[in-house]
Design a protein around this motif. Structure first.
Motif, PDB file in Angstrom:
ATOM      1  N   LYS A   1       0.700  -1.151   0.000  1.00 59.71           N
ATOM      2  CA  LYS A   1       0.089  -0.186  -0.157  1.00 59.71           C
ATOM      3  C   LYS A   1       0.896   1.219   0.163  1.00 59.71           C
ATOM      4  O   LYS A   1       1.737   1.534   0.925  1.00 59.71           O
ATOM      5  CB  LYS A   1      -0.995  -0.029   1.202  1.00 59.71           C
ATOM      6  CG  LYS A   1      -1.906   1.063   1.480  1.00 59.71           C
ATOM      7  CD  LYS A   1      -2.900   1.048   2.436  1.00 59.71           C
ATOM      8  CE  LYS A   1      -3.717   2.262   2.389  1.00 59.71           C
ATOM      9  NZ  LYS A   1      -4.392   2.277   3.817  1.00 59.71           N
ATOM     10  N   PRO A   2       0.649   2.099  -1.042  1.00 62.24           N
ATOM     11  CA  PRO A   2       1.510   3.191  -1.106  1.00 62.24           C
ATOM     12  C   PRO A   2       1.295   4.306  -0.041  1.00 62.24           C
ATOM     13  O   PRO A   2       2.041   5.269   0.342  1.00 62.24           O
ATOM     14  CB  PRO A   2       1.488   3.739  -2.572  1.00 62.24           C
ATOM     15  CG  PRO A   2      -0.087   3.261  -2.799  1.00 62.24           C
ATOM     16  CD  PRO A   2      -0.159   2.209  -2.022  1.00 62.24           C
ATOM     17  N   ASP A   3       0.007   4.367   0.517  1.00 60.38           N
ATOM     18  CA  ASP A   3      -0.290   5.611   1.347  1.00 60.38           C
ATOM     19  C   ASP A   3       0.053   5.066   2.862  1.00 60.38           C
ATOM     20  O   ASP A   3       0.450   3.946   3.327  1.00 60.38           O
ATOM     21  CB  ASP A   3      -1.743   5.947   1.419  1.00 60.38           C
ATOM     22  CG  ASP A   3      -2.364   5.769  -0.067  1.00 60.38           C
ATOM     23  OD1 ASP A   3      -1.753   6.610  -0.891  1.00 60.38           O
ATOM     24  OD2 ASP A   3      -3.307   5.128  -0.349  1.00 60.38           O
ATOM     25  N   ARG A   4      -0.156   6.031   3.825  1.00 55.31           N
ATOM     26  CA  ARG A   4       0.049   5.597   5.251  1.00 55.31           C
ATOM     27  C   ARG A   4      -0.984   4.570   5.633  1.00 55.31           C
ATOM     28  O   ARG A   4      -1.930   4.642   5.039  1.00 55.31           O
ATOM     29  CB  ARG A   4      -0.318   7.129   5.960  1.00 55.31           C
ATOM     30  CG  ARG A   4       0.833   7.266   7.004  1.00 55.31           C
ATOM     31  CD  ARG A   4       0.276   8.615   7.679  1.00 55.31           C
ATOM     32  NE  ARG A   4       0.738   8.394   9.089  1.00 55.31           N
ATOM     33  CZ  ARG A   4       1.812   8.639   9.616  1.00 55.31           C
ATOM     34  NH1 ARG A   4       2.436   9.523   8.885  1.00 55.31           N
ATOM     35  NH2 ARG A   4       2.115   8.493  10.891  1.00 55.31           N
ATOM     36  N   LEU A   5      -0.503   4.009   6.558  1.00 50.43           N
ATOM     37  CA  LEU A   5      -1.354   2.787   7.017  1.00 50.43           C
ATOM     38  C   LEU A   5      -2.325   3.363   8.055  1.00 50.43           C
ATOM     39  O   LEU A   5      -2.000   4.231   8.939  1.00 50.43           O
ATOM     40  CB  LEU A   5      -0.520   1.723   7.539  1.00 50.43           C
ATOM     41  CG  LEU A   5       0.384   0.822   6.912  1.00 50.43           C
ATOM     42  CD1 LEU A   5       1.337  -0.062   7.589  1.00 50.43           C
ATOM     43  CD2 LEU A   5      -0.333   0.344   5.778  1.00 50.43           C
ATOM     44  N   SER A   6      -3.747   2.687   8.206  1.00 50.54           N
ATOM     45  CA  SER A   6      -4.519   3.363   9.004  1.00 50.54           C
ATOM     46  C   SER A   6      -4.323   2.468  10.235  1.00 50.54           C
ATOM     47  O   SER A   6      -3.394   1.574  10.421  1.00 50.54           O
ATOM     48  CB  SER A   6      -5.989   2.992   8.544  1.00 50.54           C
ATOM     49  OG  SER A   6      -5.916   1.368   8.772  1.00 50.54           O
ATOM     50  N   ALA A   7      -4.824   2.959  11.375  1.00 51.35           N
ATOM     51  CA  ALA A   7      -4.697   2.382  12.655  1.00 51.35           C
ATOM     52  C   ALA A   7      -4.794   0.938  12.584  1.00 51.35           C
ATOM     53  O   ALA A   7      -4.118   0.049  13.004  1.00 51.35           O
ATOM     54  CB  ALA A   7      -5.530   3.017  13.765  1.00 51.35           C
ATOM     55  N   GLY A   8      -6.047   0.574  12.053  1.00 52.14           N
ATOM     56  CA  GLY A   8      -6.193  -0.912  11.723  1.00 52.14           C
ATOM     57  C   GLY A   8      -5.322  -1.645  10.949  1.00 52.14           C
ATOM     58  O   GLY A   8      -4.785  -2.886  11.382  1.00 52.14           O
ATOM     59  N   GLU A   9      -4.869  -1.184  10.052  1.00 49.44           N
ATOM     60  CA  GLU A   9      -3.874  -1.838   9.125  1.00 49.44           C
ATOM     61  C   GLU A   9      -2.277  -1.914   9.851  1.00 49.44           C
ATOM     62  O   GLU A   9      -1.869  -3.050   9.642  1.00 49.44           O
ATOM     63  CB  GLU A   9      -3.623  -1.128   7.757  1.00 49.44           C
ATOM     64  CG  GLU A   9      -4.689  -0.865   6.707  1.00 49.44           C
ATOM     65  CD  GLU A   9      -4.801  -0.236   5.693  1.00 49.44           C
ATOM     66  OE1 GLU A   9      -5.382  -0.352   4.480  1.00 49.44           O
ATOM     67  OE2 GLU A   9      -4.178   1.051   5.930  1.00 49.44           O
ATOM     68  N   PHE A  10      -2.281  -0.793  10.697  1.00 48.99           N
ATOM     69  CA  PHE A  10      -0.728  -0.980  11.343  1.00 48.99           C
ATOM     70  C   PHE A  10      -0.967  -2.135  12.554  1.00 48.99           C
ATOM     71  O   PHE A  10       0.002  -2.705  12.503  1.00 48.99           O
ATOM     72  CB  PHE A  10      -0.733   0.330  11.960  1.00 48.99           C
ATOM     73  CG  PHE A  10       0.625   0.529  12.488  1.00 48.99           C
ATOM     74  CD1 PHE A  10       1.877   0.112  11.805  1.00 48.99           C
ATOM     75  CD2 PHE A  10       0.955   0.935  13.941  1.00 48.99           C
ATOM     76  CE1 PHE A  10       3.185   0.455  12.295  1.00 48.99           C
ATOM     77  CE2 PHE A  10       2.194   0.881  14.520  1.00 48.99           C
ATOM     78  CZ  PHE A  10       3.232   0.730  13.903  1.00 48.99           C
ATOM     79  N   ALA A  11      -2.263  -2.229  13.021  1.00 50.55           N
ATOM     80  CA  ALA A  11      -2.347  -3.352  13.838  1.00 50.55           C
ATOM     81  C   ALA A  11      -2.136  -4.666  13.203  1.00 50.55           C
ATOM     82  O   ALA A  11      -1.608  -5.744  13.575  1.00 50.55           O
ATOM     83  CB  ALA A  11      -3.728  -3.417  14.593  1.00 50.55           C
ATOM     84  N   VAL A  12      -2.577  -4.675  12.013  1.00 52.77           N
ATOM     85  CA  VAL A  12      -2.245  -5.839  11.291  1.00 52.77           C
ATOM     86  C   VAL A  12      -0.700  -6.336  11.185  1.00 52.77           C
ATOM     87  O   VAL A  12      -0.365  -7.236  11.241  1.00 52.77           O
ATOM     88  CB  VAL A  12      -3.151  -6.119  10.061  1.00 52.77           C
ATOM     89  CG1 VAL A  12      -2.745  -7.102   9.324  1.00 52.77           C
ATOM     90  CG2 VAL A  12      -4.547  -5.875  10.279  1.00 52.77           C
TER      91      VAL A  12
END
Ligand SMILES: [Fe+2]
Ligand SMILES: [Fe+2]
Length: 444
Positions: free
Chosen positions: A259-270
């Protein structure tokens, strides 16, 4: 007969691998070498003697070429070839002791032989093993072609490591013994004059960033723990653990890493879950790879101060292997930044990591790390205060800021200077191999 010969060659090579990893006094060696010797005796019951050879890169017996087997045991074949052996004959009278000595001889790194190899060979009294075409090139006589071959073998070992990563990703079985054998061959090459290993981080060998990262961290961790004085079995465990520390990421990467954009909080948790996921995957391989690998996968982001992730339900200190891998992990990540951002000068990497002493990193281990690798790693291109261009050739353990360098420009000034002793010149700045330092890369 062909099947028997193939079985024997396999067992012979496993004996060689075990000898390299554990030495011939280990019970494991006794087990595998006994098996090989029984098969050999069985073959020699039917034939007074038998000869196998190496043709190109393949093992061969009479007209049979064992293509599949040869593919799997390339590193071992390289050992035969490296010792100038192209043909081996075993005859009926062979004793177990002769067999063991022969394996020990094969398993000894090339650089440990400085004398006359043939004389050594006869001193072993190997009456029933005859090797053909012994043609050892001395270090000094090594032709450029030989160097190329040597480096390509090194490359081969590296790609083999990435194949092991792929095997785990695809859920294939993995040969732990062969993996460690490959690692130790890589380390052997690092001892030699062709110290390619820090250059490695600068070379874009793999398309996939994670693969390159895993191989780099494994090599860094192996070299580091070897220098720390770990026994062979232990530093191979650490190198193996390092090779797979981010394996969980590969499973996540397909969805999130790209994913080129910043990770969302949820994605960061993953993303953070790559630690637990990796440990779960590696636990399934613990029989082959040992238990250090899942421990390191789980712990490598926990930080020395235990403020990292995943939140542990225990309070015991981190495993030493995790502390080692975590230093190498961050170091490689910062070094690799050059692939898409402006370069991080090595001294900045040192400053950054040093600020995390006692936080992210174990303080004494971090000090040892920079004593070994230096602030300016081997191969770094530098501009000196007198405007000469120099390349770092050797570290000074007692002064990590002032290595021994070779002046490469101007040509007339070509010489080595120990910056620790020569106080008239200092390091002005680092020249990035991607920009200002580009033209000096062939000299590195
Ligand atoms: Fe990680
Ligand atoms: Fe990592």
């Amino acid at each position: 007969m062909i099947e028997k010969i193939e079985k024997y060659l396999k067992e012979l090579i496993v004996s060689l691998q075990v000898a390299r990893i554990y030495t011939i006094n280990h019970p494991k060696f006794e087990e595998v070498s006994n098996a090989a010797f029984v098969t050999l005796k069985d073959i020699l019951q039917q034939n007074y003697e038998f000869t196998f050879g190496i043709i190109g890169d393949e093992l061969a017996y009479e007209r049979e070429i064992f293509f599949d087997l040869s593919k799997k045991v390339k590193a071992a074949i390289h050992i035969f070839k490296g010792k100038g052996i192209e043909r081996i004959t075993f005859s009926r009278g062979i004793e177990k002791d002769e067999f063991d000595k022969f394996i020990e001889f094969l398993g000894t790194p090339k650089q440990d032989f400085t004398g006359d190899l043939m004389a050594y060979f006869s001193s072993l009294r190997l009456k029933n093993i005859v090797v053909g075409k012994i043609n050892i090139l001395s270090e000094a006589k090594r032709e450029p072609d030989e160097v190329k071959k040597y480096l390509s073998h090194y490359d081969e070992s590296l790609s083999k490591l990435s194949v092991s990563i792929e095997d785990i990703v695809d859920g294939h079985k993995i040969d732990g013994l062969d993996l460690k054998f490959t690692l130790i061959n890589v380390l052997d090459n690092l001892f030699s004059q062709y110290q390619e290993f820090l250059k490695l981080t600068a070379m874009k060998r793999y398309d996939d960033v994670t693969f390159g990262h895993l191989v780099n961290v494994s090599i860094l961790a192996m070299y580091f723990s070897w220098k720390l004085g770990y026994a062979k079995e232990d530093f191979l465990d650490i190198a193996t653990a390092a090779l797979f520390h981010d394996i969980g990421k590969i499973f996540i990467s397909r969805k999130i890493i790209k994913k080129p954009d910043r990770l969302s909080a949820g994605e960061f948790a993953v993303m953070k879950s790559h630690t637990i996921l990796g440990a779960q995957i590696l636990l399934k391989y613990s029989e082959n790879l040992g238990v250090i690998a899942p421990v390191v996968a789980f712990e490598h982001h926990l930080r020395y101060d235990m403020k990292g992730y995943p939140k542990p339900r225990f309070s015991q200190p981190l495993h030493a292997s995790s502390l080692i891998v975590s230093i190498c992990d961050v170091y490689d990540a910062l070094t690799q930044r050059r692939s898409y951002k402006r370069d991080y000068p090595p001294n900045l990497i040192y400053e950054f990591m040093n600020r995390e002493k006692g936080g992210l990193f174990h303080p004494q281990l971090l000090d040892r790390f920079f004593q070994i690798f230096g602030v300016w790693p081997l191969g770094t291109i530098l501009l000196l205060s007198n405007k000469d261009i120099a390349i770092v050739r050797k570290q000074n353990q007692d002064n990590i800021f002032s290595p021994i360098v070779e002046i490469v420009s101007p040509e007339s000034q070509r010489q080595f200077i120990n910056l620790k002793e020569n106080r008239t010149v200092t390091i002005e700045k680092f020249l990035s191999p991607l920009s200002e330092g580009k033209e000096y890369i062939p000299l590195v």
